[in-house]
Design a protein around this motif. Structure first.
Motif, PDB file in Angstrom:
ATOM      1  N   PRO A   1       0.779  -1.246   0.000  1.00  0.00           N
ATOM      2  CA  PRO A   1       0.000   0.000   0.000  1.00  0.00           C
ATOM      3  C   PRO A   1       0.809   1.294   0.000  1.00  0.00           C
ATOM      4  CG  PRO A   1       0.005  -0.949   2.195  1.00  0.00           C
ATOM      5  CD  PRO A   1       0.724  -1.925   1.296  1.00  0.00           C
ATOM      6  N   ASP A   2       2.016   1.286   0.545  1.00  0.00           N
ATOM      7  CA  ASP A   2       2.749   2.536   0.762  1.00  0.00           C
ATOM      8  C   ASP A   2       3.805   2.855  -0.288  1.00  0.00           C
ATOM      9  OD1 ASP A   2       1.279   2.811   3.085  1.00  0.00           O
ATOM     10  OD2 ASP A   2       2.745   1.710   4.278  1.00  0.00           O
ATOM     11  N   ASP A   3       3.929   2.046  -1.333  1.00  0.00           N
ATOM     12  CA  ASP A   3       4.940   2.266  -2.368  1.00  0.00           C
ATOM     13  C   ASP A   3       4.250   2.833  -3.604  1.00  0.00           C
ATOM     14  OD1 ASP A   3       6.916   2.194  -4.297  1.00  0.00           O
ATOM     15  OD2 ASP A   3       7.548   0.149  -3.861  1.00  0.00           O
ATOM     16  N   THR A   4       4.372   4.145  -3.815  1.00  0.00           N
ATOM     17  CA  THR A   4       3.697   4.785  -4.950  1.00  0.00           C
ATOM     18  C   THR A   4       4.318   4.409  -6.291  1.00  0.00           C
ATOM     19  OG1 THR A   4       5.051   6.768  -4.688  1.00  0.00           O
ATOM     20  CG2 THR A   4       2.903   6.745  -3.575  1.00  0.00           C
ATOM     21  N   PHE A   5       5.475   3.745  -6.282  1.00  0.00           N
ATOM     22  CA  PHE A   5       6.096   3.285  -7.519  1.00  0.00           C
ATOM     23  C   PHE A   5       5.593   1.898  -7.920  1.00  0.00           C
ATOM     24  CE2 PHE A   5       8.857   6.597  -6.030  1.00  0.00           C
ATOM     25  CZ  PHE A   5       9.171   7.280  -7.195  1.00  0.00           C
ATOM     26  N   THR A   6       4.789   1.290  -7.058  1.00  0.00           N
ATOM     27  CA  THR A   6       4.152   0.011  -7.364  1.00  0.00           C
ATOM     28  C   THR A   6       2.787   0.309  -7.973  1.00  0.00           C
ATOM     29  OG1 THR A   6       5.288  -1.113  -5.552  1.00  0.00           O
ATOM     30  CG2 THR A   6       3.276  -2.149  -6.362  1.00  0.00           C
ATOM     31  N   SER A   7       2.467  -0.331  -9.092  1.00  0.00           N
ATOM     32  CA  SER A   7       1.171  -0.124  -9.753  1.00  0.00           C
ATOM     33  C   SER A   7       0.063  -0.796  -8.952  1.00  0.00           C
ATOM     34  CB  SER A   7       1.207  -0.708 -11.169  1.00  0.00           C
ATOM     35  OG  SER A   7       2.121   0.002 -11.971  1.00  0.00           O
ATOM     36  N   ARG A   8      -1.179  -0.393  -9.231  1.00  0.00           N
ATOM     37  CA  ARG A   8      -2.327  -0.992  -8.531  1.00  0.00           C
ATOM     38  C   ARG A   8      -2.359  -2.499  -8.744  1.00  0.00           C
ATOM     39  NH1 ARG A   8      -7.127   1.029 -10.769  1.00  0.00           N
ATOM     40  NH2 ARG A   8      -5.856   1.748 -12.487  1.00  0.00           N
ATOM     41  N   HIS A   9      -2.148  -2.944  -9.977  1.00  0.00           N
ATOM     42  CA  HIS A   9      -2.052  -4.371 -10.311  1.00  0.00           C
ATOM     43  C   HIS A   9      -0.719  -4.527 -11.045  1.00  0.00           C
ATOM     44  CE1 HIS A   9      -6.168  -4.938  -9.059  1.00  0.00           C
ATOM     45  NE2 HIS A   9      -6.507  -3.888  -9.790  1.00  0.00           N
ATOM     46  N   HIS A  10       0.317  -4.803 -10.300  1.00  0.00           N
ATOM     47  CA  HIS A  10       1.685  -4.709 -10.805  1.00  0.00           C
ATOM     48  C   HIS A  10       2.165  -5.994 -11.495  1.00  0.00           C
ATOM     49  CE1 HIS A  10       5.446  -2.274 -10.478  1.00  0.00           C
ATOM     50  NE2 HIS A  10       5.955  -3.449 -10.824  1.00  0.00           N
ATOM     51  N   ALA A  11       2.021  -7.115 -10.807  1.00  0.00           N
ATOM     52  CA  ALA A  11       2.541  -8.386 -11.329  1.00  0.00           C
ATOM     53  C   ALA A  11       1.730  -9.519 -10.723  1.00  0.00           C
ATOM     54  CB  ALA A  11       4.023  -8.544 -10.964  1.00  0.00           C
ATOM     55  N   TRP A  12       1.967 -10.723 -11.221  1.00  0.00           N
ATOM     56  CA  TRP A  12       1.361 -11.869 -10.559  1.00  0.00           C
ATOM     57  C   TRP A  12       2.296 -13.054 -10.626  1.00  0.00           C
ATOM     58  CZ3 TRP A  12      -3.722 -12.927 -13.745  1.00  0.00           C
ATOM     59  CH2 TRP A  12      -3.408 -13.321 -15.037  1.00  0.00           C
ATOM     60  N   ILE A  13       2.107 -13.928  -9.649  1.00  0.00           N
ATOM     61  CA  ILE A  13       2.834 -15.197  -9.595  1.00  0.00           C
ATOM     62  C   ILE A  13       1.797 -16.278  -9.843  1.00  0.00           C
ATOM     63  CG2 ILE A  13       4.108 -16.801  -8.111  1.00  0.00           C
ATOM     64  CD1 ILE A  13       5.170 -14.338  -6.595  1.00  0.00           C
ATOM     65  N   THR A  14       2.131 -17.186 -10.756  1.00  0.00           N
ATOM     66  CA  THR A  14       1.216 -18.291 -11.051  1.00  0.00           C
ATOM     67  C   THR A  14       1.942 -19.618 -10.848  1.00  0.00           C
ATOM     68  OG1 THR A  14       1.794 -18.222 -13.415  1.00  0.00           O
ATOM     69  CG2 THR A  14      -0.143 -16.962 -12.721  1.00  0.00           C
ATOM     70  N   PHE A  15       1.161 -20.654 -10.600  1.00  0.00           N
ATOM     71  CA  PHE A  15       1.683 -22.010 -10.454  1.00  0.00           C
ATOM     72  C   PHE A  15       1.053 -22.844 -11.551  1.00  0.00           C
ATOM     73  CE2 PHE A  15       1.486 -26.294  -8.425  1.00  0.00           C
ATOM     74  CZ  PHE A  15       2.858 -26.513  -8.350  1.00  0.00           C
ATOM     75  N   GLU A  16       1.870 -23.292 -12.508  1.00  0.00           N
ATOM     76  CA  GLU A  16       1.378 -24.066 -13.639  1.00  0.00           C
ATOM     77  C   GLU A  16       2.355 -25.192 -13.970  1.00  0.00           C
ATOM     78  OE1 GLU A  16       0.392 -21.482 -17.003  1.00  0.00           O
ATOM     79  OE2 GLU A  16       0.311 -19.831 -15.570  1.00  0.00           O
ATOM     80  N   ASP A  17       1.814 -26.377 -14.174  1.00  0.00           N
ATOM     81  CA  ASP A  17       2.619 -27.542 -14.576  1.00  0.00           C
ATOM     82  C   ASP A  17       3.830 -27.752 -13.669  1.00  0.00           C
ATOM     83  OD1 ASP A  17       0.881 -27.977 -16.746  1.00  0.00           O
ATOM     84  OD2 ASP A  17       1.999 -26.543 -17.976  1.00  0.00           O
ATOM     85  N   GLY A  18       3.647 -27.525 -12.367  1.00  0.00           N
ATOM     86  CA  GLY A  18       4.721 -27.791 -11.409  1.00  0.00           C
ATOM     87  C   GLY A  18       5.738 -26.683 -11.254  1.00  0.00           C
ATOM     88  N   ASP A  19       5.582 -25.558 -11.970  1.00  0.00           N
ATOM     89  CA  ASP A  19       6.519 -24.444 -11.875  1.00  0.00           C
ATOM     90  C   ASP A  19       5.801 -23.178 -11.426  1.00  0.00           C
ATOM     91  OD1 ASP A  19       9.006 -25.593 -12.748  1.00  0.00           O
ATOM     92  OD2 ASP A  19       8.233 -25.601 -14.799  1.00  0.00           O
ATOM     93  N   PHE A  20       6.543 -22.300 -10.744  1.00  0.00           N
ATOM     94  CA  PHE A  20       6.039 -20.987 -10.380  1.00  0.00           C
ATOM     95  C   PHE A  20       6.569 -19.990 -11.403  1.00  0.00           C
ATOM     96  CE2 PHE A  20       5.956 -23.348  -6.459  1.00  0.00           C
ATOM     97  CZ  PHE A  20       4.712 -23.004  -5.940  1.00  0.00           C
ATOM     98  N   TRP A  21       5.731 -19.044 -11.798  1.00  0.00           N
ATOM     99  CA  TRP A  21       6.073 -18.061 -12.819  1.00  0.00           C
ATOM    100  C   TRP A  21       5.790 -16.663 -12.289  1.00  0.00           C
ATOM    101  CZ3 TRP A  21       7.799 -19.772 -17.643  1.00  0.00           C
ATOM    102  CH2 TRP A  21       7.659 -21.145 -17.888  1.00  0.00           C
ATOM    103  N   ILE A  22       6.618 -15.684 -12.689  1.00  0.00           N
ATOM    104  CA  ILE A  22       6.363 -14.271 -12.398  1.00  0.00           C
ATOM    105  C   ILE A  22       6.091 -13.586 -13.728  1.00  0.00           C
ATOM    106  CG2 ILE A  22       8.832 -13.667 -12.470  1.00  0.00           C
ATOM    107  CD1 ILE A  22       6.418 -11.944 -10.103  1.00  0.00           C
ATOM    108  N   GLU A  23       5.096 -12.681 -13.719  1.00  0.00           N
ATOM    109  CA  GLU A  23       4.751 -11.956 -14.941  1.00  0.00           C
ATOM    110  C   GLU A  23       4.340 -10.534 -14.574  1.00  0.00           C
ATOM    111  OE1 GLU A  23       1.958 -12.624 -18.881  1.00  0.00           O
ATOM    112  OE2 GLU A  23       1.751 -13.967 -17.183  1.00  0.00           O
ATOM    113  N   ASP A  24       4.906  -9.565 -15.280  1.00  0.00           N
ATOM    114  CA  ASP A  24       4.528  -8.171 -15.090  1.00  0.00           C
ATOM    115  C   ASP A  24       3.182  -7.947 -15.771  1.00  0.00           C
ATOM    116  OD1 ASP A  24       5.711  -5.346 -14.350  1.00  0.00           O
ATOM    117  OD2 ASP A  24       4.695  -5.138 -16.281  1.00  0.00           O
ATOM    118  N   LEU A  25       2.320  -7.156 -15.150  1.00  0.00           N
ATOM    119  CA  LEU A  25       0.980  -6.913 -15.698  1.00  0.00           C
ATOM    120  C   LEU A  25       0.874  -5.532 -16.342  1.00  0.00           C
ATOM    121  CD1 LEU A  25      -1.209  -8.500 -12.876  1.00  0.00           C
ATOM    122  CD2 LEU A  25      -0.674  -9.435 -15.138  1.00  0.00           C
TER     123      LEU A  25
END
Length: 150
Positions: A87-111
Motif C-alpha cells: 500500500p505505501d509504495d507509490t512506484f508500485t502499480s495498482r495491479h503490478h505483477a502476478w505469480i502463477t503455479f502451472e505444470d509444477g513451476d512458479f512463474w512471475i509476470e509483469d501486468l
C-alpha cells in the motif's frame, strides 16, 4: 548493424526486424486488456486449480510481512484486491505483477506496470520461472520468493 536487425526507436539497440526491443518492451494496453480478460475468465470459471504441495510464501523484505500462496494465482500491487498488497509504495502499480503455479513451476509476470518488475535485478519482459530465494522488485519494494518443504 547485422542484416536482420534495426535500431530500436526508443534506445537505439539492435533489434530483430518486426519485434520489440527486449530492453524497452512493455506490455501494450491491448496485451494488458487481454491478460486481464484471461484472468477474469479464469476467475469466473470453475477450473480446478493445481494443488500446491509445499508451503510457498512471498516475503516483503522491508517489513518481514509474509504472504502465503494459497491459490495458483497471486496478484501483487497497491490495490487492496491483490493477494500481496503493497500500500505505501507509490512506484508500485495498482495491479503490478502476478505469480502463477502451472505444470509444477512458479512463474512471475509483469501486468503492464508503469515501472516494471525486476527478477534478481533483471527486467521481467515476459513471464519467467521463479526459484526459491529469487528476489522480485515491484516499484521500490523487494520481495523474496520462498518455498518451504512440507
Amino acid at each position: 548493424m547485422p542484416e536482420n536487425t534495426e535500431a530500436c526507436p526508443s534506445c537505439g539497440r539492435p533489434t530483430p526486424v518486426g519485434t520489440r526491443c527486449v530492453y524497452c518492451a512493455t506490455v501494450t494496453d491491448l496485451d494488458l486488456k487481454s491478460l486481464q480478460l484471461d484472468y477474469l475468465k479464469q476467475s469466473d470459471s470453475k477450473v480446478v486449480e493445481e494443488p500446491i504441495q509445499n508451503t510457498v510464501v512471498v516475503v516483503v523484505q522491508k517489513t518481514g510481512q509474509r504472504y502465503s500462496m494459497k491459490t495458483s494465482k497471486v496478484k501483487i500491487g497497491r490495490d487492496p484486491s491483490n493477494q500481496v498488497v503493497i500500500p505505501d509504495d507509490t512506484f508500485t502499480s495498482r495491479h503490478h505483477a502476478w505469480i502463477t503455479f502451472e505444470d509444477g513451476d512458479f512463474w512471475i509476470e509483469d501486468l503492464g506496470s508503469t515501472n516494471g518488475t525486476l527478477l534478481n535485478g533483471h527486467p521481467v519482459v515476459k513471464r519467467q520461472v521463479l526459484s526459491p530465494g529469487d528476489k522480485v522488485r515491484v516499484g521500490h519494494t523487494e520481495l523474496t520468493f520462498e518455498v518451504e518443504k512440507n
